[in-house]
Design a protein around this motif. Structure first.
Motif, PDB file in Angstrom:
ATOM      1  N   PHE A 140     -67.106  63.400-107.816  1.00 32.60           N
ATOM      2  CA  PHE A 140     -67.529  62.480-108.884  1.00 32.60           C
ATOM      3  C   PHE A 140     -67.386  63.141-110.261  1.00 32.60           C
ATOM      4  N   MET A 141     -67.766  64.409-110.318  1.00 33.12           N
ATOM      5  CA  MET A 141     -67.652  65.107-111.599  1.00 33.12           C
ATOM      6  C   MET A 141     -66.200  65.181-112.039  1.00 33.12           C
ATOM      7  N   PHE A 142     -65.301  65.402-111.088  1.00 30.80           N
ATOM      8  CA  PHE A 142     -63.889  65.483-111.454  1.00 30.80           C
ATOM      9  C   PHE A 142     -63.374  64.131-111.958  1.00 30.80           C
ATOM     10  N   LEU A 143     -63.708  63.060-111.232  1.00 29.95           N
ATOM     11  CA  LEU A 143     -63.245  61.728-111.655  1.00 29.95           C
ATOM     12  C   LEU A 143     -63.777  61.385-113.043  1.00 29.95           C
ATOM     13  N   PHE A 144     -65.038  61.712-113.233  1.00 28.62           N
ATOM     14  CA  PHE A 144     -65.679  61.439-114.514  1.00 28.62           C
ATOM     15  C   PHE A 144     -64.981  62.231-115.637  1.00 28.62           C
ATOM     16  N   SER A 145     -64.636  63.493-115.328  1.00 30.67           N
ATOM     17  CA  SER A 145     -63.907  64.334-116.292  1.00 30.67           C
ATOM     18  C   SER A 145     -62.559  63.720-116.619  1.00 30.67           C
ATOM     19  N   LEU A 146     -61.881  63.265-115.568  1.00 30.83           N
ATOM     20  CA  LEU A 146     -60.552  62.676-115.725  1.00 30.83           C
ATOM     21  C   LEU A 146     -60.629  61.454-116.639  1.00 30.83           C
ATOM     22  N   LEU A 147     -61.641  60.625-116.393  1.00 37.51           N
ATOM     23  CA  LEU A 147     -61.820  59.413-117.189  1.00 37.51           C
ATOM     24  C   LEU A 147     -61.962  59.755-118.676  1.00 37.51           C
ATOM     25  N   PHE A 148     -62.855  60.713-118.962  1.00 38.48           N
ATOM     26  CA  PHE A 148     -63.113  60.983-120.380  1.00 38.48           C
ATOM     27  C   PHE A 148     -62.025  61.822-121.037  1.00 38.48           C
ATOM     28  N   THR A 149     -61.335  62.663-120.264  1.00 38.92           N
ATOM     29  CA  THR A 149     -60.196  63.375-120.870  1.00 38.92           C
ATOM     30  C   THR A 149     -59.106  62.372-121.216  1.00 38.92           C
ATOM     31  N   SER A 150     -58.936  61.362-120.359  1.00 40.49           N
ATOM     32  CA  SER A 150     -57.930  60.335-120.654  1.00 40.49           C
ATOM     33  C   SER A 150     -58.301  59.568-121.919  1.00 40.49           C
ATOM     34  N   ILE A 151     -59.589  59.250-122.055  1.00 42.67           N
ATOM     35  CA  ILE A 151     -60.025  58.561-123.272  1.00 42.67           C
ATOM     36  C   ILE A 151     -59.744  59.442-124.491  1.00 42.67           C
ATOM     37  N   GLY A 152     -60.099  60.733-124.387  1.00 42.84           N
ATOM     38  CA  GLY A 152     -59.849  61.668-125.489  1.00 42.84           C
ATOM     39  C   GLY A 152     -58.364  61.763-125.816  1.00 42.84           C
ATOM     40  N   THR A 223     -68.982  51.956-104.530  1.00 40.02           N
ATOM     41  CA  THR A 223     -68.878  51.223-105.807  1.00 40.02           C
ATOM     42  C   THR A 223     -68.628  52.199-106.951  1.00 40.02           C
ATOM     43  N   ASP A 224     -69.469  53.255-107.006  1.00 43.46           N
ATOM     44  CA  ASP A 224     -69.296  54.267-108.057  1.00 43.46           C
ATOM     45  C   ASP A 224     -67.889  54.838-108.011  1.00 43.46           C
ATOM     46  N   PHE A 225     -67.471  55.176-106.791  1.00 42.47           N
ATOM     47  CA  PHE A 225     -66.165  55.794-106.606  1.00 42.47           C
ATOM     48  C   PHE A 225     -65.056  54.845-107.062  1.00 42.47           C
ATOM     49  N   GLY A 226     -65.156  53.608-106.617  1.00 45.36           N
ATOM     50  CA  GLY A 226     -64.135  52.609-106.959  1.00 45.36           C
ATOM     51  C   GLY A 226     -64.025  52.410-108.464  1.00 45.36           C
ATOM     52  N   SER A 232     -60.313  55.416-114.374  1.00 48.82           N
ATOM     53  CA  SER A 232     -59.562  56.631-114.695  1.00 48.82           C
ATOM     54  C   SER A 232     -58.080  56.334-114.681  1.00 48.82           C
ATOM     55  N   ALA A 233     -57.639  55.599-113.656  1.00 47.56           N
ATOM     56  CA  ALA A 233     -56.208  55.291-113.540  1.00 47.56           C
ATOM     57  C   ALA A 233     -55.743  54.491-114.752  1.00 47.56           C
ATOM     58  N   ILE A 234     -56.536  53.481-115.125  1.00 48.15           N
ATOM     59  CA  ILE A 234     -56.135  52.647-116.266  1.00 48.15           C
ATOM     60  C   ILE A 234     -56.082  53.488-117.544  1.00 48.15           C
ATOM     61  N   LEU A 235     -57.146  54.287-117.769  1.00 49.01           N
ATOM     62  CA  LEU A 235     -57.170  55.055-119.014  1.00 49.01           C
ATOM     63  C   LEU A 235     -56.145  56.170-119.034  1.00 49.01           C
ATOM     64  N   LEU A 236     -55.863  56.716-117.854  1.00 44.19           N
ATOM     65  CA  LEU A 236     -54.810  57.740-117.789  1.00 44.19           C
ATOM     66  C   LEU A 236     -53.470  57.112-118.191  1.00 44.19           C
TER      67      LEU A 236
END
Ligand SMILES: Nc1ncnc2c1ncn2[C@@H]1O[C@H](COP(=O)(O)OP(=O)(O)O)[C@@H](O)[C@H]1O
Ligand SMILES: [Mg+2]
Lengths: 248, 267
Positions: A140-152, A223-226, A232-236
């Protein structure tokens, strides 16, 4: 592939070489943990809601990740100003590979920062319910990181200089953090608040991390995972697209 | 021996402003070509279009036989570049910078290390290879950028004001390597500079660009003869006039000035 790997390693090297940055970015989580954990913890307990440190620790981990991740993405602006970006943009490598390498490296750095915050929480008194679920928390921490790095990355590709940075922090990162379940539980909130929380991706990230540590998810783990995987995929995709459009 | 760079009727407009205005020239393989012009003449803009980072408004370009707009990868594999502004990662060591470059260009690891050693020895930085680049002086950084640009054995080397701000010794060294490179390995060199005596010394042919237009193109000797000047500098002034150019006010230029001021302050 090779480009992704070397750019990722570059980010990690830069991270481990700046202990000041590692320690520095633990300061904010530490303050939140101490001030809120012990300050509000007493009331929280009296209200019969349990141990507040155990409750907010995952929120604090998420906070460390969010700030580091957005910052890693925004580092594109530094690389543009200090010139290294040009070196990668004239290499015979597709921009998507470069963007992906940067995002992956940034996400790993943010995740490491999250792990550092987690250790800090343990020192202060956070207790993990089931250690077997810690690997799930890391996912979860990795996915969350991926999401926000993509936003950045998306933001860093559009901004021309660092002047927009406080705007991003105060009008995007901070609200996302405060209007989530990081600091208070979802139950018994005013309607508009509950609605805002449910629309906020941070809520799902925090729930994923908190659920894995406490073995009690507010939503379903799937749900959280999905939510995190899809976002993350969209923002990446958006981040890499904007990165590929950078003109020097 | 063919032409390594062919440019015909090249134009770049920024909005209403025409930075490069219908220029044409060719650079034969293995030759050193000097692109001279005052500040804001359009030199960097031309290099950006030749090196795939900027799309032209119109015109025809071939670099090593490829089109920089539609065959980016082939073009990118053909050249090495030293940009006008620094482009190193300061938080990495010299060797790491060079190695990262090799990896991006697909040079196999073993070969990469061998090339890195040869080139860093050539520019006199092998002993300092494990120092972080932020500890390097301006001249050392420039030499490192030259070494890095050559790692993947490019057929063409672009140098955008490679010796600006460097002491005469370093300038001398850099032109020394570049001369050798063109003579011994038949590398084509396209450079810009403000130092006319450097162009006079190394360039087989020069083009003088002003306000986006090429105003003269010939060997340095012919340019001097044509303008009846003793030095290339006099020829340059005869061709481009005495007016001092306004410092351009775009973002990059402001940053360049800030960086220069900041560096000055630290010394
Ligand atoms: N991104 C840009 N937007 C608008 N104008 C630009 C841009 N880049 C360069 N210019 C202008 O184009 C002209 C040529 O610039 P440049 O090619 O950098 O000159 P130089 O010959 O000094 O390298 C200058 O007047 C500059 O201000
Ligand atoms: Mg220039």
């Amino acid at each position: 592939m090779r480009a992704i790997y070397v750019l990722c390693i570059r980010q990690l090297k830069r991270y481990v070489r700046s202990p000041a940055r590692i320690i520095g970015s633990l300061g904010q989580p530490l303050i939140f943990l101490l001030a809120l954990g012990f300050g509000i913890g007493a009331i929280f307990k009296r209200a019969g809601a349990g141990n507040y440190i155990d409750f907010i620790a995952p929120g604090i981990v998420a906070m460390a990740i969010m700030f580091t991740a957005v910052f890693s993405g925004i580092e594109i602006i530094w690389d543009r100003q200090f010139g290294f970006l040009k070196e990668t943009l004239v290499a015979p490598v597709s921009r998507f590979e470069i963007a992906f390498g940067r995002v992956l490296g940034g996400a790993l750095v943010a995740m490491l920062q999250g792990v550092a915050a987690f250790i800090l929480c343990l020192v202060i008194g956070f207790r993990v319910h089931n250690w077997l679920l810690v690997p799930v928390a890391l996912v979860f921490m990795f996915l969350f990181s991926l999401l926000f790095t993509s936003i950045g990355t998306a933001i860093g590709s559009v901004l021309q200089d660092m002047q927009g940075f406080p705007l991003v922090m105060n009008f995007l990162v901070m609200p996302l953090f405060f209007f989530s379940d990081a600091l208070f539980p979802l139950q018994d909130l005013p309607k508009f608040m509950a609605g805002a929380l449910l629309l906020n991706p941070v809520t799902y990230g925090v729930d994923g991390i908190r659920g894995s540590f406490s073995s009690a998810f507010a939503f379903h783990m799937a749900t959280d995972f999905g939510v995190l995987v899809v976002l993350s995929a969209i923002l990446l995709a958006i981040g890499s697209y904007l990165f590929s459009k950078i003109q020097l | 021996m063919g032409d390594m760079i062919v440019v015909q009727d090249l134009v770049k407009n920024y909005g209403n402003f025409c930075a490069v205005n219908h220029i044409s020239f060719t650079v034969p393989e293995g030759k050193i070509f000097g692109f001279l012009g005052p500040n804001g003449a359009g030199k960097t803009t031309t290099i950006k279009m030749l090196t795939t980072i900027l799309d032209p408004t119109s015109g025809f370009i071939r670099v090593n036989g490829h089109d920089p707009v539609h065959e980016r990868k082939q073009v990118r594999r053909s050249f090495g570049i030293v940009f006008q502004d620094p482009s190193l990662d300061d938080e990495l060591t010299a060797l790491e910078n060079v190695d990262l470059h090799g990896a991006l260009y697909g040079v196999p690891r073993g070969e990469r290390m061998k090339r890195a050693q040869t080139l860093l020895e050539l520019v006199g930085l092998w002993d300092r290879r494990d120092d972080l680049v932020k500890q390097y002086s301006g001249g050392m950084k420039r030499r490192l950028e030259v070494a890095r640009a050559l790692l993947h054995r490019p057929r063409i080397l672009f140098l955008d004001e490679p010796t600006i701000g460097l002491d005469p010794q370093t300038r001398n060294h850099i032109w020394g390597y570049i001369d050798t490179l063109s003579k011994e390995q038949n590398v084509t060199v396209f450079f810009t500079t403000h130092y006319m005596e450097e162009a006079d010394r190394v360039a087989a042919e020069c083009a003088v660009i002003d306000h986006g237009k090429i105003v003269a193109q010939d060997t340095p000797a012919a340019l001097k003869q044509q303008t009846d000047s003793a030095t290339l500098e006099d020829a340059f002034i005869a061709l481009t006039g005495h007016a001092i150019r306004e410092e351009e006010g775009n973002v990059m230029d402001r940053m360049r000035m800030m960086r220069a001021a900041w560096r000055g302050g630290r010394r």
